[in-house]
Design a protein around this motif. Sequence first.
Motif, PDB file in Angstrom:
ATOM      1  N   LEU A 160       0.819  -1.205   0.000  1.00  0.00           N
ATOM      2  CA  LEU A 160       0.000   0.000   0.000  1.00  0.00           C
ATOM      3  C   LEU A 160       0.860   1.266   0.000  1.00  0.00           C
ATOM      4  O   LEU A 160       0.501   2.270  -0.628  1.00  0.00           O
ATOM      5  N   GLU A 161       1.988   1.229   0.693  1.00  0.00           N
ATOM      6  CA  GLU A 161       2.887   2.382   0.688  1.00  0.00           C
ATOM      7  C   GLU A 161       3.455   2.612  -0.712  1.00  0.00           C
ATOM      8  O   GLU A 161       3.473   3.744  -1.216  1.00  0.00           O
ATOM      9  N   ASN A 162       3.920   1.543  -1.331  1.00  0.00           N
ATOM     10  CA  ASN A 162       4.500   1.680  -2.667  1.00  0.00           C
ATOM     11  C   ASN A 162       3.452   2.050  -3.712  1.00  0.00           C
ATOM     12  O   ASN A 162       3.766   2.725  -4.702  1.00  0.00           O
ATOM     13  N   LEU A 163       2.211   1.597  -3.499  1.00  0.00           N
ATOM     14  CA  LEU A 163       1.139   1.959  -4.424  1.00  0.00           C
ATOM     15  C   LEU A 163       0.983   3.475  -4.518  1.00  0.00           C
ATOM     16  O   LEU A 163       0.797   4.037  -5.610  1.00  0.00           O
ATOM     17  N   GLN A 164       1.036   4.148  -3.381  1.00  0.00           N
ATOM     18  CA  GLN A 164       0.886   5.603  -3.387  1.00  0.00           C
ATOM     19  C   GLN A 164       2.006   6.264  -4.185  1.00  0.00           C
ATOM     20  O   GLN A 164       1.758   7.186  -4.986  1.00  0.00           O
ATOM     21  N   ALA A 165       3.222   5.792  -3.976  1.00  0.00           N
ATOM     22  CA  ALA A 165       4.357   6.358  -4.717  1.00  0.00           C
ATOM     23  C   ALA A 165       4.216   6.104  -6.216  1.00  0.00           C
ATOM     24  O   ALA A 165       4.530   6.976  -7.035  1.00  0.00           O
ATOM     25  N   ARG A 166       3.717   4.915  -6.577  1.00  0.00           N
ATOM     26  CA  ARG A 166       3.604   4.581  -8.004  1.00  0.00           C
ATOM     27  C   ARG A 166       2.449   5.320  -8.672  1.00  0.00           C
ATOM     28  O   ARG A 166       2.534   5.650  -9.860  1.00  0.00           O
ATOM     29  N   ILE A 167       1.394   5.577  -7.943  1.00  0.00           N
ATOM     30  CA  ILE A 167       0.316   6.411  -8.492  1.00  0.00           C
ATOM     31  C   ILE A 167       0.857   7.802  -8.801  1.00  0.00           C
ATOM     32  O   ILE A 167       0.600   8.378  -9.871  1.00  0.00           O
ATOM     33  N   ARG A 168       1.622   8.341  -7.878  1.00  0.00           N
ATOM     34  CA  ARG A 168       2.213   9.666  -8.093  1.00  0.00           C
ATOM     35  C   ARG A 168       3.162   9.658  -9.288  1.00  0.00           C
ATOM     36  O   ARG A 168       3.174  10.593 -10.099  1.00  0.00           O
ATOM     37  N   GLY A 169       3.985   8.608  -9.382  1.00  0.00           N
ATOM     38  CA  GLY A 169       4.899   8.523 -10.511  1.00  0.00           C
ATOM     39  C   GLY A 169       4.165   8.475 -11.844  1.00  0.00           C
ATOM     40  O   GLY A 169       4.573   9.103 -12.829  1.00  0.00           O
ATOM     41  N   THR A 170       3.058   7.733 -11.887  1.00  0.00           N
ATOM     42  CA  THR A 170       2.264   7.640 -13.117  1.00  0.00           C
ATOM     43  C   THR A 170       1.671   8.992 -13.499  1.00  0.00           C
ATOM     44  O   THR A 170       1.687   9.393 -14.675  1.00  0.00           O
TER      45      THR A 170
ATOM     46  N   THR B 135      13.406  13.371  -6.920  1.00  0.00           N
ATOM     47  CA  THR B 135      13.795  14.125  -5.723  1.00  0.00           C
ATOM     48  C   THR B 135      14.492  13.257  -4.676  1.00  0.00           C
ATOM     49  O   THR B 135      14.751  13.722  -3.568  1.00  0.00           O
ATOM     50  N   SER B 136      14.811  11.998  -5.011  1.00  0.00           N
ATOM     51  CA  SER B 136      15.517  11.141  -4.057  1.00  0.00           C
ATOM     52  C   SER B 136      16.955  11.611  -3.897  1.00  0.00           C
ATOM     53  O   SER B 136      17.583  12.072  -4.854  1.00  0.00           O
ATOM     54  N   ASN B 137      17.486  11.486  -2.687  1.00  0.00           N
ATOM     55  CA  ASN B 137      18.870  11.875  -2.430  1.00  0.00           C
ATOM     56  C   ASN B 137      19.780  10.631  -2.360  1.00  0.00           C
ATOM     57  O   ASN B 137      19.308   9.503  -2.457  1.00  0.00           O
ATOM     58  N   LYS B 138      21.064  10.856  -2.176  1.00  0.00           N
ATOM     59  CA  LYS B 138      22.046   9.760  -2.180  1.00  0.00           C
ATOM     60  C   LYS B 138      21.836   8.798  -1.014  1.00  0.00           C
ATOM     61  O   LYS B 138      22.033   7.586  -1.174  1.00  0.00           O
ATOM     62  N   SER B 139      21.432   9.321   0.139  1.00  0.00           N
ATOM     63  CA  SER B 139      21.229   8.464   1.307  1.00  0.00           C
ATOM     64  C   SER B 139      20.117   7.462   1.037  1.00  0.00           C
ATOM     65  O   SER B 139      20.247   6.267   1.335  1.00  0.00           O
ATOM     66  N   GLU B 140      18.997   7.940   0.476  1.00  0.00           N
ATOM     67  CA  GLU B 140      17.870   7.063   0.168  1.00  0.00           C
ATOM     68  C   GLU B 140      18.240   6.067  -0.923  1.00  0.00           C
ATOM     69  O   GLU B 140      17.901   4.880  -0.837  1.00  0.00           O
ATOM     70  N   THR B 141      18.938   6.539  -1.947  1.00  0.00           N
ATOM     71  CA  THR B 141      19.333   5.663  -3.044  1.00  0.00           C
ATOM     72  C   THR B 141      20.279   4.577  -2.562  1.00  0.00           C
ATOM     73  O   THR B 141      20.219   3.428  -3.021  1.00  0.00           O
ATOM     74  N   ALA B 142      21.135   4.912  -1.628  1.00  0.00           N
ATOM     75  CA  ALA B 142      22.112   3.939  -1.133  1.00  0.00           C
ATOM     76  C   ALA B 142      21.443   2.737  -0.492  1.00  0.00           C
ATOM     77  O   ALA B 142      21.843   1.591  -0.711  1.00  0.00           O
ATOM     78  N   VAL B 143      20.405   2.991   0.305  1.00  0.00           N
ATOM     79  CA  VAL B 143      19.802   1.902   1.088  1.00  0.00           C
ATOM     80  C   VAL B 143      18.443   1.472   0.550  1.00  0.00           C
ATOM     81  O   VAL B 143      17.722   0.706   1.185  1.00  0.00           O
ATOM     82  N   GLY B 144      18.070   1.961  -0.628  1.00  0.00           N
ATOM     83  CA  GLY B 144      16.830   1.521  -1.254  1.00  0.00           C
ATOM     84  C   GLY B 144      15.580   2.112  -0.656  1.00  0.00           C
ATOM     85  O   GLY B 144      14.490   1.554  -0.823  1.00  0.00           O
ATOM     86  N   TYR B 145      15.697   3.267   0.025  1.00  0.00           N
ATOM     87  CA  TYR B 145      14.530   3.908   0.633  1.00  0.00           C
ATOM     88  C   TYR B 145      13.814   4.762  -0.416  1.00  0.00           C
ATOM     89  O   TYR B 145      13.695   5.985  -0.297  1.00  0.00           O
ATOM     90  N   SER B 146      13.380   4.105  -1.464  1.00  0.00           N
ATOM     91  CA  SER B 146      12.671   4.750  -2.569  1.00  0.00           C
ATOM     92  C   SER B 146      11.937   3.649  -3.321  1.00  0.00           C
ATOM     93  O   SER B 146      12.218   2.464  -3.143  1.00  0.00           O
ATOM     94  N   THR B 147      10.994   4.030  -4.169  1.00  0.00           N
ATOM     95  CA  THR B 147      10.108   3.062  -4.818  1.00  0.00           C
ATOM     96  C   THR B 147      10.343   3.031  -6.315  1.00  0.00           C
ATOM     97  O   THR B 147      10.224   4.065  -6.983  1.00  0.00           O
ATOM     98  N   LEU B 148      10.687   1.843  -6.824  1.00  0.00           N
ATOM     99  CA  LEU B 148      10.804   1.673  -8.266  1.00  0.00           C
ATOM    100  C   LEU B 148       9.490   2.032  -8.947  1.00  0.00           C
ATOM    101  O   LEU B 148       8.413   1.622  -8.499  1.00  0.00           O
ATOM    102  N   TYR B 149       9.574   2.796 -10.023  1.00  0.00           N
ATOM    103  CA  TYR B 149       8.406   3.225 -10.804  1.00  0.00           C
ATOM    104  C   TYR B 149       7.478   4.125  -9.984  1.00  0.00           C
ATOM    105  O   TYR B 149       6.343   4.354 -10.361  1.00  0.00           O
ATOM    106  N   GLY B 150       7.990   4.623  -8.875  1.00  0.00           N
ATOM    107  CA  GLY B 150       7.234   5.548  -8.040  1.00  0.00           C
ATOM    108  C   GLY B 150       7.993   6.858  -7.941  1.00  0.00           C
ATOM    109  O   GLY B 150       8.107   7.597  -8.915  1.00  0.00           O
ATOM    110  N   ASP B 151       8.577   7.139  -6.748  1.00  0.00           N
ATOM    111  CA  ASP B 151       9.353   8.375  -6.621  1.00  0.00           C
ATOM    112  C   ASP B 151      10.682   8.302  -7.363  1.00  0.00           C
ATOM    113  O   ASP B 151      11.376   9.316  -7.479  1.00  0.00           O
ATOM    114  N   MET B 152      11.043   7.128  -7.887  1.00  0.00           N
ATOM    115  CA  MET B 152      12.240   7.028  -8.720  1.00  0.00           C
ATOM    116  C   MET B 152      11.948   7.365 -10.182  1.00  0.00           C
ATOM    117  O   MET B 152      12.871   7.471 -10.992  1.00  0.00           O
TER     118      MET B 152
END
Length: 325
Positions: A155-165, A181-198
């Motif tokens: 459900l969390e990733n769904l929200q990010a992917r709706i926004r990305g779409t 808008t993801s930063n290096k810290s988030e990218t390093a540890v995967g704190y971002s959503t594929l096809y969402g905020d990425m």
Amino acid sequence: MKASDFRDTGTLIHQLTAFEETLGLIKLHHNRFIPEQCSRLPDRIEGIYAALKLGLYDFICKNKILGVLIGLSGGVDSALVLAIAVDALGADRVSTVMMPSPYTADISLQDAQSMADNLGVRHISLPISPLFDQFRQTLQTELQNSPPSGSQTTLENLQARIRGTLLMALSNQTGKLVLTTSNKSETAVGYSTLYGDMAGGFSVLKDISKTLVYQLCHYRNRLSPVIPERILQRPPSAELRPDQTDQDSLPPYDVLDAIITAYVEDNLSPEEIIAMNYPAEIVHRVLRMIHSCEYKRRQTAPGIRITRRDFGRSWSFPITFKFQE
């Protein structure tokens, strides 16, 4: 003093402005350099901000892109990206979109609107709650048959992917490029959503740690106070569930960023990082996250490099591995 004398002593005779396109003239008279007034080099934070502006300007203008589109969340990362975009391109080439969900705080809506007003950009709001409800209804049977923890992540990733779409649809409609808008810290540890905020075409903060994000925001506000102070004071949150903060899932950012810098940029071993008085459990956890998220980083947008090693061509780690420390 002859030209050779300057080489021997390392005397600075001319220095152009950093991160600006400039034409300079070096004067000589009878084989002697005539010293000119040297431009001041920026300090670290000022120089990084200027580099990010130039990197974004060059990418957009040299690729003949009409402008940029930013998903504005009311958080610090999108606020910094917006400030850099307006400073680099002008407000008329920047648009922002707020996409509130059931978990978006009122102050996030207010701060996003204030930020857009301060910088004079076109700003719209597209609530995603109706779309989110439709997705949940479609997935209802599968969500009920899944473990609660898995359903929560879904459900969390769904929200990010709706926004990305929605952002990519607006990009198609307007011809503007989506800035992630993801930063290096988030990218390093995967704190971002594929096809969402990425989702997006260019990453301004690709090589900017979370702690550096705050330093850059404070620098920009010293020039003129465009980023609402509340954005800088609130605990960072993705706002994908009630009362969520980043620190629910991650170590404190000052600790996380120090470990990432030591491992990724300084090439230190786990043992050397632990010897710097960081808890062994946290060090190994962070490194596991870095290793396991390589497949996600291979799908990130290109961006600006400002350190000795970013997660681009200067970083080499296999997607598939059986290595264990």
